[in-house]
Design a protein around this motif. Structure first.
Motif, PDB file in Angstrom:
ATOM      1  N   PHE A 167       0.759  -1.085   0.038  1.00  0.00           N
ATOM      2  CA  PHE A 167      -0.042  -0.017   0.076  1.00  0.00           C
ATOM      3  C   PHE A 167       0.908   1.146   0.000  1.00  0.00           C
ATOM      4  CE2 PHE A 167      -3.378  -2.949   0.775  1.00  0.00           C
ATOM      5  CZ  PHE A 167      -4.370  -2.391   0.660  1.00  0.00           C
ATOM      6  N   ALA A 168       2.176   1.185   0.453  1.00  0.00           N
ATOM      7  CA  ALA A 168       3.062   2.283   0.397  1.00  0.00           C
ATOM      8  C   ALA A 168       3.658   2.566  -0.804  1.00  0.00           C
ATOM      9  CB  ALA A 168       4.042   2.310   1.553  1.00  0.00           C
ATOM     10  N   THR A 227       7.523 -10.509  -3.063  1.00  0.00           N
ATOM     11  CA  THR A 227       6.885  -9.485  -2.637  1.00  0.00           C
ATOM     12  C   THR A 227       7.698  -8.124  -3.568  1.00  0.00           C
ATOM     13  OG1 THR A 227       6.040 -10.204  -0.670  1.00  0.00           O
ATOM     14  CG2 THR A 227       6.190  -7.754  -0.947  1.00  0.00           C
ATOM     15  N   VAL A 228       8.853  -8.370  -3.305  1.00  0.00           N
ATOM     16  CA  VAL A 228       9.518  -7.127  -4.060  1.00  0.00           C
ATOM     17  C   VAL A 228       9.176  -7.105  -5.403  1.00  0.00           C
ATOM     18  CG1 VAL A 228      11.944  -6.111  -4.389  1.00  0.00           C
ATOM     19  CG2 VAL A 228      11.254  -7.042  -2.016  1.00  0.00           C
ATOM     20  N   GLY A 229       9.401  -8.059  -6.026  1.00  0.00           N
ATOM     21  CA  GLY A 229       9.240  -8.263  -7.594  1.00  0.00           C
ATOM     22  C   GLY A 229       7.789  -7.685  -8.025  1.00  0.00           C
ATOM     23  N   ILE A 264      -7.608 -10.210   5.026  1.00  0.00           N
ATOM     24  CA  ILE A 264      -6.227  -9.622   4.406  1.00  0.00           C
ATOM     25  C   ILE A 264      -5.883 -10.167   3.056  1.00  0.00           C
ATOM     26  CG2 ILE A 264      -4.585 -10.751   5.663  1.00  0.00           C
ATOM     27  CD1 ILE A 264      -2.959  -8.075   5.804  1.00  0.00           C
ATOM     28  N   ARG A 265      -6.008 -11.646   3.239  1.00  0.00           N
ATOM     29  CA  ARG A 265      -5.687 -12.405   1.904  1.00  0.00           C
ATOM     30  C   ARG A 265      -6.662 -11.869   0.595  1.00  0.00           C
ATOM     31  NH1 ARG A 265      -2.262 -16.569   3.613  1.00  0.00           N
ATOM     32  NH2 ARG A 265      -2.647 -17.263   5.658  1.00  0.00           N
ATOM     33  N   ARG A 266      -7.956 -11.842   1.019  1.00  0.00           N
ATOM     34  CA  ARG A 266      -8.835 -11.295  -0.162  1.00  0.00           C
ATOM     35  C   ARG A 266      -8.633  -9.863  -0.624  1.00  0.00           C
ATOM     36  NH1 ARG A 266     -13.126 -12.724   3.607  1.00  0.00           N
ATOM     37  NH2 ARG A 266     -13.960 -10.850   2.962  1.00  0.00           N
ATOM     38  N   ALA A 267      -8.293  -9.007   0.596  1.00  0.00           N
ATOM     39  CA  ALA A 267      -8.267  -7.593   0.158  1.00  0.00           C
ATOM     40  C   ALA A 267      -6.928  -7.339  -0.602  1.00  0.00           C
ATOM     41  CB  ALA A 267      -8.373  -6.802   1.609  1.00  0.00           C
ATOM     42  N   THR A 268      -5.974  -8.035  -0.363  1.00  0.00           N
ATOM     43  CA  THR A 268      -4.545  -7.749  -1.056  1.00  0.00           C
ATOM     44  C   THR A 268      -4.418  -8.421  -2.223  1.00  0.00           C
ATOM     45  OG1 THR A 268      -3.515  -9.314   0.252  1.00  0.00           O
ATOM     46  CG2 THR A 268      -3.426  -7.056   1.291  1.00  0.00           C
ATOM     47  N   ALA A 269      -5.477  -8.677  -3.115  1.00  0.00           N
ATOM     48  CA  ALA A 269      -5.454  -9.560  -4.261  1.00  0.00           C
ATOM     49  C   ALA A 269      -4.566  -9.014  -5.191  1.00  0.00           C
ATOM     50  CB  ALA A 269      -6.889  -9.815  -4.609  1.00  0.00           C
ATOM     51  N   SER A 270      -4.479  -7.676  -5.471  1.00  0.00           N
ATOM     52  CA  SER A 270      -3.728  -6.915  -6.440  1.00  0.00           C
ATOM     53  C   SER A 270      -2.640  -6.236  -5.837  1.00  0.00           C
ATOM     54  CB  SER A 270      -4.649  -5.839  -7.343  1.00  0.00           C
ATOM     55  OG  SER A 270      -5.023  -4.958  -6.288  1.00  0.00           O
ATOM     56  N   TYR A 271      -2.374  -6.461  -4.557  1.00  0.00           N
ATOM     57  CA  TYR A 271      -1.208  -5.571  -3.901  1.00  0.00           C
ATOM     58  C   TYR A 271      -0.259  -6.689  -3.557  1.00  0.00           C
ATOM     59  CZ  TYR A 271      -4.331  -1.830  -3.133  1.00  0.00           C
ATOM     60  OH  TYR A 271      -5.125  -0.688  -3.260  1.00  0.00           O
ATOM     61  N   LEU A 272      -0.503  -8.005  -3.389  1.00  0.00           N
ATOM     62  CA  LEU A 272       0.502  -8.937  -2.955  1.00  0.00           C
ATOM     63  C   LEU A 272       0.597 -10.002  -3.904  1.00  0.00           C
ATOM     64  CD1 LEU A 272       0.315  -9.315   0.789  1.00  0.00           C
ATOM     65  CD2 LEU A 272       2.168  -8.113  -0.610  1.00  0.00           C
ATOM     66  N   VAL A 291       2.684 -15.407  -1.663  1.00  0.00           N
ATOM     67  CA  VAL A 291       2.664 -14.834  -0.431  1.00  0.00           C
ATOM     68  C   VAL A 291       1.357 -14.499   0.199  1.00  0.00           C
ATOM     69  CG1 VAL A 291       3.180 -12.906   0.911  1.00  0.00           C
ATOM     70  CG2 VAL A 291       4.748 -13.774  -0.803  1.00  0.00           C
ATOM     71  N   ARG A 292       0.436 -14.218  -0.588  1.00  0.00           N
ATOM     72  CA  ARG A 292      -0.890 -13.695  -0.152  1.00  0.00           C
ATOM     73  C   ARG A 292      -1.762 -14.930   0.222  1.00  0.00           C
ATOM     74  NH1 ARG A 292      -6.022 -13.339  -2.717  1.00  0.00           N
ATOM     75  NH2 ARG A 292      -5.206 -13.820  -4.704  1.00  0.00           N
ATOM     76  N   LEU A 293      -1.622 -16.140  -0.462  1.00  0.00           N
ATOM     77  CA  LEU A 293      -2.400 -17.188  -0.079  1.00  0.00           C
ATOM     78  C   LEU A 293      -1.679 -18.592   0.511  1.00  0.00           C
ATOM     79  CD1 LEU A 293      -4.286 -17.763  -3.706  1.00  0.00           C
ATOM     80  CD2 LEU A 293      -5.053 -16.587  -1.536  1.00  0.00           C
TER      81      LEU A 293
END
Length: 646
Positions: free
Chosen positions: A280-281, A322-324, A549-557, A561-563
């Motif tokens: 998000f940052a 995550t970085v990539g 958080i896993r659902r809400a960050t679908a395009s962020y992570l 990592v997310r799942l």
């Protein structure tokens, strides 16, 4: 952004230059961009200022409001400035150059003692109201900044740090046995449940979410707010509505913590909390023409990971992913070769002004801040409290609740999906869930986090004369006899003040040393209040733990990592491995401890000897989380601190 200090004489007599000078001289150990004082009769205020936000550059602190006749010493970064500008009617032309201390003064002049309830951010401040002859101060809701004080006959002295107060005439560095007893008796990382006391008998502290006032010679402390779950949960129409609401509040929290004229950094692991923060940052920073500086701790290159397959001491694959995926990051993976927990003890005792427990991670936390300071970072983002806020969702505890509530259909469906995600059959899951749901009916003892055989560091005599175990009863501090429940732990995390106090103490001390503010969007009150309002079924859903958080960050992570529900990162697993070259010196020092009469009054020397015998002369790396190995390290840290007082 300041180390603040001050003195107030109850009798109205002037504060001597010598006493004010002692406080400010003691603060000179911390780097600063400016150093100023304000005096008026019985009041002395001082600020040793570190410029972090754009508005702080050149800000005159302490700040004096001529119209309101209020002087403010503030250590603050406010996050709801726009909201406050509107409520206070601040003209648009003044807003860009208005410092946070001036904004605090305006808030106090409008709302008085209710002002702290209106402020969101990391702050501690003390002000002098000349008209009312009132000294008033407050500490933020999560206790992210510290405020210590010392009372003696007719005077109150206060400071961001404790040691300057011990430089005043008549002060002594006597140990507060009650606080030390809690420190030694509590087996988890928490220092103490006493949020007003400190390790020094003559120094107290203002608890999180409290204000203090001195009026007519009387000191009053009062809690002004709390983070309690609402009586009625938030009800939205769809899962997507919850996800969008999460993104809105978290985006606001992250964006508000990017305010610095210097670089923005982040401490990044391979998990959801810090990953969501950088996710998000990175976008807002890109729009501002900035690159996020990300730092990760990596195990020693020669470390062989001994942890179970479900844990990962080296999170590099997840971090790189995550970085990539996120982009706009300058990433540094740091293994801190040649550094270990043993070599940092004396420096950390001085930095933290007391004993500490987070030795497994101490050297790399320091190392990341040192690197951030060298890189010109002003704000270092973290996700330290995310487990109980943004990434809440303990599946097994939730399923135990479903079982106790006889919600068989939902439990059946959830277990079927959960088993597929974690690759575990229902035949293995159900007995574990049954034990959690009905521990006493099942006749089991393995639900308890500690047993009577857990080694105790505190000397029995100290425990008896301070009554420490009676005081700790009912607190979620890992003692034997307490059944562990994640829901109760979450309530204690935010409903109580002890963990916030503990976290804020280390954050403040590190920021003073390095001029880098650690800022945690997962501990933003707006985020916590939102997360406490969300129904439990949004956090464990369709077999997914930490589901919101896993659902809400679908395009962020990235999805790996997310799942990821099968592997969790674990930090500090290599601390014993790193200490092996120093182990003979470590053992020799522990033997000296066992012969020291001063240690014998506080520490359970017999247990230190027994633990030393059990661990042996060649510790195996897999003893990193062994209670005896940890006891030895904590014993040495406590002893070093006690010796420093001599």
């Amino acid at each position: 952004m300041s180390a603040i200090a001050g003195i107030f004489n109850y009798d109205g007599g002037p504060v001597t230059e010598e006493d004010g000078g002692r406080l400010m001289e003691a603060l000179r150990r911390y780097p600063a961009d400016d150093d100023r004082v304000w005096r008026s009769g019985p009041v002395f205020l001082g600020c040793r200022v570190q410029w972090i936000t754009p508005e702080s550059v050149g800000e005159s602190l302490p700040y004096y409001d001529d119209g309101g006749q209020v002087a403010v010493a503030a250590d603050a970064i406010l996050d709801n400035r726009d909201e406050l500008f509107g409520l206070l009617g601040i003209e648009p032309g003044r807003r860009g150059r208005m410092g946070d201390a001036e904004l605090i003064a305006a808030a106090y002049l409008k709302w008085g003692k209710e002002a702290p309830r209106r402020l969101i951010g990391d702050y501690a401040f003390v002000l002098w109201d000349e008209r009312k002859r009132l000294l008033f101060g407050a500490r933020d809701l999560l206790g992210s900044r510290t405020l210590y004080y010392r009372r003696d006959a007719g005077r109150l002295a206060f400071c961001t740090a404790a040691h300057p107060l011990l430089e005043l005439p008549g002060a002594r560095k006597d140990v507060n046995e009650s606080w030390l007893a809690e420190f030694l008796a509590i087996p988890v990382i928490l220092d103490a449940v006493d949020v007003r006391g400190t390790v020094y008998r003559s120094v107290e502290q203002l608890p999180p979410a409290h204000w203090l006032a001195v009026e007519d010679g009387r000191l009053t402390l009062e809690q002004y707010d709390a983070l309690d779950a609402p009586r009625e949960p938030l009800r939205l129409r769809t899962d997507g509505d919850y996800e969008e609401a999460f993104r809105d509040v978290f985006r606001e929290a992250v964006s508000s913590k990017l305010r610095t004229f210097r670089k923005v950094g982040a401490s990044l692991s391979g998990g959801l909390d810090s990953g969501a923060v950088v996710g998000f940052a990175a976008g807002p920073l890109r729009e501002a023409g900035k690159t996020l500086q990300a730092y990760s701790y990596l195990p020693a290159p020669d470390f062989a990971d001994w942890t179970p397959r479900r844990l990962a001491a080296d999170e590099s694959p997840f971090i790189r992913s995550t970085v990539g995926h996120v982009g706009n990051m300058a990433y540094s993976g740091l293994d801190f070769a040649g550094r270990d927990s043993y070599g940092e003890i004396d420096d950390l005792i001085g930095l933290l002004e007391g004993p500490y427990k987070f030795f497994e991670n101490s050297f790399w936390i320091k190392g990341i801040l040192e690197r951030a300071q060298a890189d010109g970072v002003g704000v270092l983002l973290t996700g330290a409290r995310g487990n109980y806020s943004v990434s809440w969702g303990p599946a097994m505890d939730y399923y135990a609740r479903l079982l106790r509530g006889l919600r068989w259909v939902r439990l059946y469906r959830e277990l079927k999906q959960y088993g597929r995600r974690v690759n575990v059959g229902r035949s293995r899951l159900l007995p574990a869930i049954g034990e959690q749901a009905f521990p006493f009916a099942a006749g089991i003892a393995n639900r308890r986090r500690a047993t009577a055989s857990e080694p105790r560091l505190i000397h029995p005599g100290l425990a008896a004369r301070t009554g420490v175990y009676a005081r700790l009863a009912g607190h979620d501090v890992g003692l034997e006899g307490a059944d562990f429940d994640e829901f109760a732990a979450r309530a204690y995390q935010f409903g109580g003040l002890a963990y916030s106090n503990h976290q804020g103490t280390s954050i403040t001390k590190f920021s003073l040393r390095y001029g880098v503010w650690e800022r945690d969007p997962t501990a933003d009150p707006r985020v916590i209040r939102f997360c406490l309002s969300v129904p439990d079924e949004q956090y464990v859903r369709h077999g997914m733990d930490r589901a919101l958080i896993r659902r809400a960050t679908a395009s962020y992570l990235p999805d790996d990592v997310r799942l990821n529900q099968r592997v969790r990162g674990v930090q500090g697993a290599d601390w014993l491995h790193r200490m092996r070259p120093a182990w003979p010196r470590f053992v020799d020092e522990l033997r000296l401890l066992c012969r020291d009469s001063a240690a014998a009054g506080y520490l359970n020397v017999a247990q230190v000897k027994a633990s030393l015998e059990r661990i042996g002369p060649e510790p195996r790396p897999e003893y990193a989380y062994d209670p005896d190995a940890r006891l030895l390290m904590r014993a040495l840290i406590a002893w070093r601190f006690l010796k420093s007082l001599a």
